[in-house]
Design a protein around this motif. Structure first.
Motif, short mmCIF file in Angstrom:
data_model
loop_
_atom_site.label_atom_id
_atom_site.label_comp_id
_atom_site.label_asym_id
_atom_site.label_seq_id
_atom_site.Cartn_x
_atom_site.Cartn_y
_atom_site.Cartn_z
N ALA A 149 0.91 -0.96 0.23
CA ALA A 149 -0.56 0.42 -0.09
C ALA A 149 1.04 1.35 0.13
CB ALA A 149 -1.13 0.02 1.01
N GLY A 180 -13.29 -4.10 0.70
CA GLY A 180 -12.50 -3.95 1.47
C GLY A 180 -12.27 -2.06 0.18
N GLN A 181 -13.42 -1.97 -0.72
CA GLN A 181 -13.66 -0.48 -0.59
C GLN A 181 -14.47 0.13 -0.09
OE1 GLN A 181 -12.79 0.77 -4.04
NE2 GLN A 181 -11.68 -0.67 -4.43
N SER A 235 -11.56 0.99 2.69
CA SER A 235 -11.05 1.92 2.05
C SER A 235 -11.27 3.02 2.35
CB SER A 235 -9.98 1.11 1.34
OG SER A 235 -10.79 0.74 0.07
N VAL A 284 -9.08 7.10 1.55
CA VAL A 284 -8.84 7.53 -0.18
C VAL A 284 -9.21 8.46 -0.01
CG1 VAL A 284 -9.38 6.66 -2.19
CG2 VAL A 284 -8.38 5.19 -0.65
N GLY A 334 -6.07 3.40 4.24
CA GLY A 334 -6.56 3.10 4.31
C GLY A 334 -7.13 1.75 3.03
N VAL A 335 -5.96 1.41 1.93
CA VAL A 335 -5.82 0.22 1.06
C VAL A 335 -5.34 -0.39 2.43
CG1 VAL A 335 -4.33 -0.43 -0.64
CG2 VAL A 335 -5.20 1.60 -0.47
N THR A 336 -4.56 -0.44 2.87
CA THR A 336 -4.21 -1.40 3.87
C THR A 336 -4.41 -2.63 5.44
OG1 THR A 336 -1.36 -0.55 4.96
CG2 THR A 336 -2.14 -1.89 6.35
N GLY A 374 -8.00 -2.51 4.22
CA GLY A 374 -9.09 -3.09 3.33
C GLY A 374 -8.45 -4.58 3.41
N SER A 375 -6.84 -4.44 3.06
CA SER A 375 -5.89 -6.17 1.75
C SER A 375 -6.05 -6.51 3.64
CB SER A 375 -4.61 -5.76 1.72
OG SER A 375 -5.18 -4.72 0.47
#
Length: 435
Positions: A133, A321-322, A325, A329, A356-358, A360-361
């Motif tokens: 990320a 995920g969306q 995150s 984002v 956010g990306v972390t 969700g992932s």
């Protein structure tokens, strides 16, 4: 002449076998309008032999079958009939019941995998997600900065260097994710193999057991990429050949639509047949080619079900995920667009996007790995009656009160235990989970 227990044969209105001082049965009273004329009908003959045909009396087992073997059948209008047999619930020492799994069991088991081993599963997932990320967040911040002049002046030319930086960050992020997710899949699969019995595993122990399978995991990823990219390269070559031959736009469009549909069907088919290869490589200790063949064989007979569960998992993972995150984002994007290109706004935006990306992932990675691992277990239980092996081991572990590390060997068909696992002192195993 009466003998005191009935009427004479010629006495009308009183059937044979009734005492003279008792009233006749209802409907046979002398002079009653409901009395059937003529002699009384003969009683029905008793049935001879077992009943024929599929019909059976309500609540009774078929002829020659003990009542306790009658299968449970839920009636359409309420509870099962009296005497019906309800099967006992399946053993569930860990994250799944030890029987062929339904879709809900698989999704629930993947969630229980994260809840039962949060430090190992979520901790490792967070590290892998953060590594991918961070460069992606930096690339997105640079891309958003290049959009800011276009919002102020739509006629302004975009900055070429910014786009190159964005692509470089995205490519670096994908490369890191390729390595991290491949390793993470193997480690989570190993943790899952123990969690089925209710045992736990530290991140260090999982990595120690998975380390020898890393070359095989990377080999599987490379082979899958080759299998998917070679047909795509052939399709691109066909387009170049048609363009060089001066084919019309309509011909190229028709060929393109057919080629794209064929490639999508091919990609779904191959990916589904090979989706269980990582689990076979880790749990059964197989090589690259052997793992691919093993997955191909296990999915046989359950292709459409496996495809449906894989697609459903991808949809759920994308939405989760969306959802997790998107707020971060969105906040980072506003900081870049409204921060007037200040260093503080850039750093804060990159941190928000990376978080956010972390976030969700770190949820979607173990969810997908857990579903694939439980799909592997389900296919083995359905095609090889592997649930009997798991149940036998679980009964022995319950008797001893410990989930032994030797339970990992049960997944390998080439290893036959020489006998029951020995007792382990406290601290060298996981205690049996008490429900």
């Amino acid at each position: 002449m009466s003998d005191g227990h009935g009427s004479s044969p010629g006495d009308p209105g009183t059937p044979t076998g009734w005492a003279s001082n008792q009233p006749p049965p209802y409907g046979n009273a002398q002079g009653s309008p409901w009395t059937a004329p003529g002699p009384a009908p003969d009683p029905p003959a008793p049935p001879q032999g077992p009943p024929q045909g599929p019909w059976q009396p309500h609540g009774q087992a078929p002829y020659g079958q003990p009542p306790h073997q009658q299968p449970y059948q839920q009636g359409p209008y309420g509870p099962p009939p009296y005497g019906a047999h309800m099967p006992p619930p399946a053993m569930r020492p860990g994250i799944i019941p030890l029987r062929p799994l339904g879709v809900g069991d698989i999704l629930d088991g993947a969630i229980k995998l994260m809840r039962s081993n949060p430090k190992s599963v979520l901790g490792l997932s967070a590290i892998a997600a953060a590594l991918g990320a961070i460069p992606l967040a930096i690339g997105q911040v640079i891309a958003l900065e290049s959009i800011t002049p276009l919002l102020e002046n739509p006629n302004a030319a975009p900055d070429e260097g910014s786009f190159l930086s964005q692509y470089g960050g995205s490519l670096l992020s994908y490369a890191i994710q390729f390595v991290a997710v491949t390793l993470l899949t193997g480690v989570i699969t190993r943790i899952l193999g123990r969690a089925v019995f209710g045992g736990k595993m530290t991140a260090g122990e999982a990595w120690t057991l998975t380390r020898s399978r890393v070359p095989t995991l990377f080999g599987l990823v490379v082979v899958n990429l080759v299998i998917l990219l070679v047909p795509m390269a052939m399709i691109i070559g066909v387009f170049f050949a048609l363009s060089s031959a001066g084919a019309g736009v309509g011909v190229i469009a028709i060929v393109g639509v057919v080629a794209v549909l064929a490639y999508v069907a091919y990609a779904f088919f191959v990916s589904t047949r090979l989706v269980l290869a990582p689990a076979a490589a880790v749990l059964e200790r197989r090589g690259v080619v052997d793992s691919l063949l093993r997955s191909w064989h296990l999915v046989s007979g359950g292709f459409w079900r496996t495809l449906g569960i894989v697609i459903l998992t991808q949809i759920i993972a994308f939405l989760v995920g969306q959802l997790l995150s998107f707020p971060f984002v969105l906040g980072g994007s506003f900081l870049v667009l409204l921060g007037e290109s200040s260093d503080g706004a850039r750093i804060a935006a990159a941190i928000l996007i990376a978080v956010g990306v972390t976030l969700g992932s770190m949820i979607t990675y173990p969810l997908q790995a857990g579903v694939n691992g439980l799909l592997y277990a389900d296919r083995r239980m359905r095609s090889e009656a592997f649930d009997l092996v798991l149940q036998t081991a679980a009964i022995e572990q319950r008797r001893q009160g410990w989930v032994h590390a030797s339970a990992d060997d049960l997944w390998d068909p080439s290893i036959t235990p020489a006998g029951p696992a020995r007792h382990e002192p406290p601290g060298q195993g996981a205690p049996w989970p008490h429900s």
